[in-house]
Motif scaffolding. Structure first.
Motif, PDB file in Angstrom:
ATOM      1  N   ALA A 119      35.695  29.860  40.470  1.00 38.89           N
ATOM      2  CA  ALA A 119      35.561  29.419  39.079  1.00 38.89           C
ATOM      3  C   ALA A 119      34.280  29.960  38.451  1.00 38.89           C
ATOM      4  CB  ALA A 119      35.583  27.893  39.011  1.00 38.89           C
ATOM      5  N   ASP A 120      33.175  29.929  39.183  1.00 35.51           N
ATOM      6  CA  ASP A 120      31.891  30.407  38.656  1.00 35.51           C
ATOM      7  C   ASP A 120      31.852  31.916  38.467  1.00 35.51           C
ATOM      8  OD1 ASP A 120      30.965  27.793  38.698  1.00 35.51           O
ATOM      9  OD2 ASP A 120      29.796  28.045  40.535  1.00 35.51           O
ATOM     10  N   LEU A 121      32.455  32.650  39.385  1.00 32.14           N
ATOM     11  CA  LEU A 121      32.376  34.109  39.354  1.00 32.14           C
ATOM     12  C   LEU A 121      33.409  34.756  38.441  1.00 32.14           C
ATOM     13  CD1 LEU A 121      31.778  34.651  43.164  1.00 32.14           C
ATOM     14  CD2 LEU A 121      30.134  35.134  41.329  1.00 32.14           C
ATOM     15  N   ALA A 122      34.435  34.010  38.061  1.00 31.92           N
ATOM     16  CA  ALA A 122      35.500  34.508  37.188  1.00 31.92           C
ATOM     17  C   ALA A 122      36.099  35.798  37.752  1.00 31.92           C
ATOM     18  CB  ALA A 122      35.005  34.672  35.766  1.00 31.92           C
ATOM     19  N   ASP A 123      36.140  36.865  36.967  1.00 33.45           N
ATOM     20  CA  ASP A 123      36.787  38.107  37.392  1.00 33.45           C
ATOM     21  C   ASP A 123      36.008  38.872  38.459  1.00 33.45           C
ATOM     22  OD1 ASP A 123      38.950  37.703  35.739  1.00 33.45           O
ATOM     23  OD2 ASP A 123      38.069  38.809  34.065  1.00 33.45           O
ATOM     24  N   ALA A 124      34.812  38.430  38.778  1.00 33.18           N
ATOM     25  CA  ALA A 124      34.000  39.108  39.796  1.00 33.18           C
ATOM     26  C   ALA A 124      34.095  38.418  41.145  1.00 33.18           C
ATOM     27  CB  ALA A 124      32.550  39.157  39.331  1.00 33.18           C
ATOM     28  N   ALA A 125      35.126  37.592  41.352  1.00 35.07           N
ATOM     29  CA  ALA A 125      35.263  36.808  42.581  1.00 35.07           C
ATOM     30  C   ALA A 125      35.901  37.633  43.691  1.00 35.07           C
ATOM     31  CB  ALA A 125      36.061  35.536  42.312  1.00 35.07           C
ATOM     32  N   THR A 126      35.184  38.643  44.136  1.00 33.61           N
ATOM     33  CA  THR A 126      35.652  39.449  45.261  1.00 33.61           C
ATOM     34  C   THR A 126      35.343  38.704  46.561  1.00 33.61           C
ATOM     35  OG1 THR A 126      33.545  40.583  45.489  1.00 33.61           O
ATOM     36  CG2 THR A 126      35.182  41.603  44.020  1.00 33.61           C
ATOM     37  N   LEU A 127      35.925  39.156  47.638  1.00 33.22           N
ATOM     38  CA  LEU A 127      35.668  38.543  48.932  1.00 33.22           C
ATOM     39  C   LEU A 127      34.179  38.602  49.273  1.00 33.22           C
ATOM     40  CD1 LEU A 127      36.914  37.196  51.414  1.00 33.22           C
ATOM     41  CD2 LEU A 127      37.265  39.469  52.359  1.00 33.22           C
ATOM     42  N   ALA A 128      33.557  39.729  49.013  1.00 33.20           N
ATOM     43  CA  ALA A 128      32.122  39.875  49.291  1.00 33.20           C
ATOM     44  C   ALA A 128      31.297  38.910  48.441  1.00 33.20           C
ATOM     45  CB  ALA A 128      31.677  41.315  49.052  1.00 33.20           C
ATOM     46  N   ALA A 129      31.647  38.788  47.164  1.00 31.58           N
ATOM     47  CA  ALA A 129      30.914  37.885  46.271  1.00 31.58           C
ATOM     48  C   ALA A 129      31.104  36.425  46.690  1.00 31.58           C
ATOM     49  CB  ALA A 129      31.366  38.088  44.834  1.00 31.58           C
ATOM     50  N   LEU A 130      32.317  36.074  47.108  1.00 31.22           N
ATOM     51  CA  LEU A 130      32.571  34.709  47.565  1.00 31.22           C
ATOM     52  C   LEU A 130      31.787  34.397  48.831  1.00 31.22           C
ATOM     53  CD1 LEU A 130      36.427  34.469  46.968  1.00 31.22           C
ATOM     54  CD2 LEU A 130      34.605  33.434  45.599  1.00 31.22           C
ATOM     55  N   THR A 131      31.700  35.379  49.720  1.00 36.35           N
ATOM     56  CA  THR A 131      30.940  35.214  50.947  1.00 36.35           C
ATOM     57  C   THR A 131      29.461  34.993  50.640  1.00 36.35           C
ATOM     58  OG1 THR A 131      32.521  36.555  52.178  1.00 36.35           O
ATOM     59  CG2 THR A 131      30.334  36.327  53.135  1.00 36.35           C
ATOM     60  N   ARG A 132      28.916  35.807  49.743  1.00 36.56           N
ATOM     61  CA  ARG A 132      27.507  35.659  49.356  1.00 36.56           C
ATOM     62  C   ARG A 132      27.269  34.314  48.682  1.00 36.56           C
ATOM     63  NH1 ARG A 132      28.139  40.956  47.865  1.00 36.56           N
ATOM     64  NH2 ARG A 132      28.468  40.382  45.694  1.00 36.56           N
ATOM     65  N   ARG A 133      28.137  33.952  47.753  1.00 35.93           N
ATOM     66  CA  ARG A 133      27.954  32.727  46.961  1.00 35.93           C
ATOM     67  C   ARG A 133      28.051  31.471  47.828  1.00 35.93           C
ATOM     68  NH1 ARG A 133      28.158  30.830  41.402  1.00 35.93           N
ATOM     69  NH2 ARG A 133      27.602  32.975  40.963  1.00 35.93           N
ATOM     70  N   THR A 134      28.988  31.453  48.759  1.00 36.33           N
ATOM     71  CA  THR A 134      29.218  30.246  49.539  1.00 36.33           C
ATOM     72  C   THR A 134      28.398  30.180  50.821  1.00 36.33           C
ATOM     73  OG1 THR A 134      31.063  31.224  50.773  1.00 36.33           O
ATOM     74  CG2 THR A 134      31.602  30.042  48.727  1.00 36.33           C
ATOM     75  N   GLY A 135      28.007  31.337  51.354  1.00 36.15           N
ATOM     76  CA  GLY A 135      27.318  31.369  52.636  1.00 36.15           C
ATOM     77  C   GLY A 135      28.255  31.150  53.822  1.00 36.15           C
ATOM     78  N   ILE A 136      29.551  31.158  53.555  1.00 36.53           N
ATOM     79  CA  ILE A 136      30.560  30.981  54.594  1.00 36.53           C
ATOM     80  C   ILE A 136      30.880  32.360  55.165  1.00 36.53           C
ATOM     81  CG2 ILE A 136      32.930  30.206  55.050  1.00 36.53           C
ATOM     82  CD1 ILE A 136      32.630  28.350  52.587  1.00 36.53           C
TER      83      ILE A 136
END
Length: 73
Positions: free
Chosen positions: A21-38
């Motif tokens: 939701a926060d990253l919108a169209d930039a929610a790539t797998l790499a970005a999700l990994t960085r954002r969540t720390g998972i």
């Protein structure tokens, strides 16, 4: 409100959904990994499962919120 990975299944799912939701169209797998720390393999599994259930949609290399969330809301 940003979800924090508390190492529970629910916490990790919510962290991924909040990040999409926060990253919108930039929610790539790499970005999700960085954002969540998972770890990336875990994010990949969570995202794939949420896509299969219609909670997320994958378009090209990024994710977005899916129609199932509207049905639930």
């Amino acid at each position: 409100m940003d979800s924090v990975d508390d190492h529970t299944v629910t916490g990790r799912i919510l962290a991924v959904l909040d990040a999409v939701a926060d990253l919108a169209d930039a929610a790539t797998l790499a970005a999700l990994t960085r954002r969540t720390g998972i770890p990336k393999p875990t994010v990949r599994r969570i995202a794939a499962d949420l896509c299969a259930r219609g909670v997320l949609q994958r378009r090209n290399a990024s994710y977005r919120l899916g129609p199932r969330l509207l049905q639930l809301g």
